[in-house]
Design a protein around this motif. Structure first.
Motif, PDB file in Angstrom:
ATOM      1  N   LEU A  34       1.227  -1.264   0.202  1.00  0.00           N
ATOM      2  CA  LEU A  34      -0.058  -0.320  -0.066  1.00  0.00           C
ATOM      3  C   LEU A  34       1.054   1.451   0.352  1.00  0.00           C
ATOM      4  O   LEU A  34       0.332   2.358   0.201  1.00  0.00           O
ATOM      5  N   ASP A  35       1.952   1.299   0.523  1.00  0.00           N
ATOM      6  CA  ASP A  35       3.096   2.682   0.554  1.00  0.00           C
ATOM      7  C   ASP A  35       3.498   3.080  -0.363  1.00  0.00           C
ATOM      8  O   ASP A  35       3.925   3.992  -0.659  1.00  0.00           O
ATOM      9  N   ALA A  36       3.465   1.646  -1.294  1.00  0.00           N
ATOM     10  CA  ALA A  36       4.889   2.098  -2.856  1.00  0.00           C
ATOM     11  C   ALA A  36       3.254   2.261  -3.513  1.00  0.00           C
ATOM     12  O   ALA A  36       3.507   2.735  -5.290  1.00  0.00           O
ATOM     13  N   PHE A  37       2.286   1.719  -3.631  1.00  0.00           N
ATOM     14  CA  PHE A  37       0.777   1.918  -4.728  1.00  0.00           C
ATOM     15  C   PHE A  37       0.488   4.061  -4.677  1.00  0.00           C
ATOM     16  O   PHE A  37       0.225   4.557  -3.500  1.00  0.00           O
ATOM     17  N   GLY A  67      -5.986  13.508  -6.477  1.00  0.00           N
ATOM     18  CA  GLY A  67      -6.763  12.412  -6.810  1.00  0.00           C
ATOM     19  C   GLY A  67      -6.781  11.771  -5.392  1.00  0.00           C
ATOM     20  O   GLY A  67      -6.919  12.547  -4.061  1.00  0.00           O
ATOM     21  N   THR A  68      -6.800  10.616  -5.084  1.00  0.00           N
ATOM     22  CA  THR A  68      -6.979   9.649  -3.548  1.00  0.00           C
ATOM     23  C   THR A  68      -6.654   9.397  -2.858  1.00  0.00           C
ATOM     24  O   THR A  68      -5.012   9.297  -3.989  1.00  0.00           O
ATOM     25  N   THR A  69      -6.539   9.561  -2.368  1.00  0.00           N
ATOM     26  CA  THR A  69      -5.373   9.546  -1.533  1.00  0.00           C
ATOM     27  C   THR A  69      -5.943   7.919   0.020  1.00  0.00           C
ATOM     28  O   THR A  69      -6.788   8.188   0.426  1.00  0.00           O
ATOM     29  N   CYS A  70      -4.573   7.618   0.204  1.00  0.00           N
ATOM     30  CA  CYS A  70      -4.996   6.119   1.276  1.00  0.00           C
ATOM     31  C   CYS A  70      -3.577   6.692   2.540  1.00  0.00           C
ATOM     32  O   CYS A  70      -2.125   5.886   1.758  1.00  0.00           O
ATOM     33  N   VAL A  71      -3.534   6.490   3.974  1.00  0.00           N
ATOM     34  CA  VAL A  71      -2.767   6.018   4.049  1.00  0.00           C
ATOM     35  C   VAL A  71      -3.273   5.140   5.449  1.00  0.00           C
ATOM     36  O   VAL A  71      -4.089   5.322   6.336  1.00  0.00           O
TER      37      VAL A  71
END
Length: 289
Positions: free
Chosen positions: A77-80, A136-140
């Motif tokens: 997920l971190d790399a995406f 854009g969309t962000t997820c963390v």
């Protein structure tokens, strides 16, 4: 939400003006620089992803491990990076903000506004926390929980992933993307709470014209800029009910004085008379139409 639905069904307003965001920016010397009108906001959604395992005694380690399985997922997920997205609103935001920011970042804003497929410009903006969300969309990942004892193999490990989703993408599609990135069907995903999705409001000339007149009655010639909020406001519920909404306040503050949601959240008292006058000008202008 109940009020918004009732208004949409019974009153059927053309639009709503909501005092729950936006507002004016002052520079370090207290000079007004710009005024933001939040005309869209990203969908706030949190997910948990959990890895499970039979566990056992730590002296008898297994080849599979819940914490390691979760960690591998989080590394992916971190790399995406979600694809670059844009709208009329965000392009207008970058176009009008570019001359105020200046330098390499301002130049990147101007190039992106003209050509959102400019990869170099997008990369410059995405490298900065204050602008990545507008592209854009962000997820963390924001929270971790795993294991139950220092001498036992973990039977479960859970991470919370918080997303700010670009209008029009949706919670379900975002979750589908996250699952695809991780590519581990043994993990369990859960959507927390009940996220509310909303589309961007159109950039109405009558609304922005009235806002500009009210702002310029107070501070002449500063730009009024449409903005997409990364957080959530009360406008979310009006937009979800089909009412275009525009979020603003009459408060002008320096960036370093912004302590929203903190224990030291405050508003400069010398702002209040001008803010009230601005609201009076705006409401009477719109009512007169």
């Amino acid at each position: 939400m109940v009020l918004a639905k009732r208004l949409a069904e019974e009153v059927k307003p053309e639009f709503a003006i909501v005092a729950d965001g936006g507002g004016g920016l002052l520079d370090e010397d207290g000079k007004p620089v710009s005024f933001m009108v939040d005309s869209a906001e990203k969908t706030y959604a949190s997910f948990t992803v959990t890895a499970t395992n039979p566990g056992g005694h730590s002296s008898l380690p297994r080849k599979d491990n819940a914490i390691y399985d979760l960690a591998k997922a989080l590394v992916k997920l971190d790399a995406f990076e979600f694809p670059v997205m844009y709208s009329d609103l965000t392009l207008s935001y970058f176009e009008k903000s570019a001359p105020l920011i200046g330098g390499d970042v301002g130049a990147a804003m101007a190039r992106f506004a003209k050509n959102p497929k400019d990869k170099k410009a997008a990369a410059t903006l995405r490298a900065l926390p204050e602008y990545v969300g507008t592209t854009g969309t962000t997820c963390v990942t924001t929270m971790l929980k795993g294991g139950h004892a220092e001498n036992a193999l973990p039977q479960s490990a859970t991470a919370t992933v918080n997303c700010r989703i670009f209008p029009g993408v949706g919670v379900a599609k975002t979750l589908e993307t996250l699952k695809g990135v991780v590519a581990n069907d043994s993990l369990t995903w859960t959507i927390l709470d009940n996220p509310t999705e909303s589309d961007a409001s159109p950039l109405r000339e009558d609304v922005f014209g009235a806002v500009e007149r009210a702002v310029h009655n107070r501070f002449a010639d500063i730009p009024v800029i449409p903005h997409m909020a990364s957080g959530a406001s009360d406008s979310l519920h009006f937009r979800a009910a089909g009412i275009p909404s525009y979020t603003l306040t009459g408060i002008f503050m320096k960036a370093e004085d912004e302590f929203a949601h903190g224990l030291n959240e405050r508003v400069p008292t010398d702002n209040i008379p001008g803010a009230l006058k601005m609201w009076h000008d705006l409401v009477t202008d719109l009512a007169g139409k």
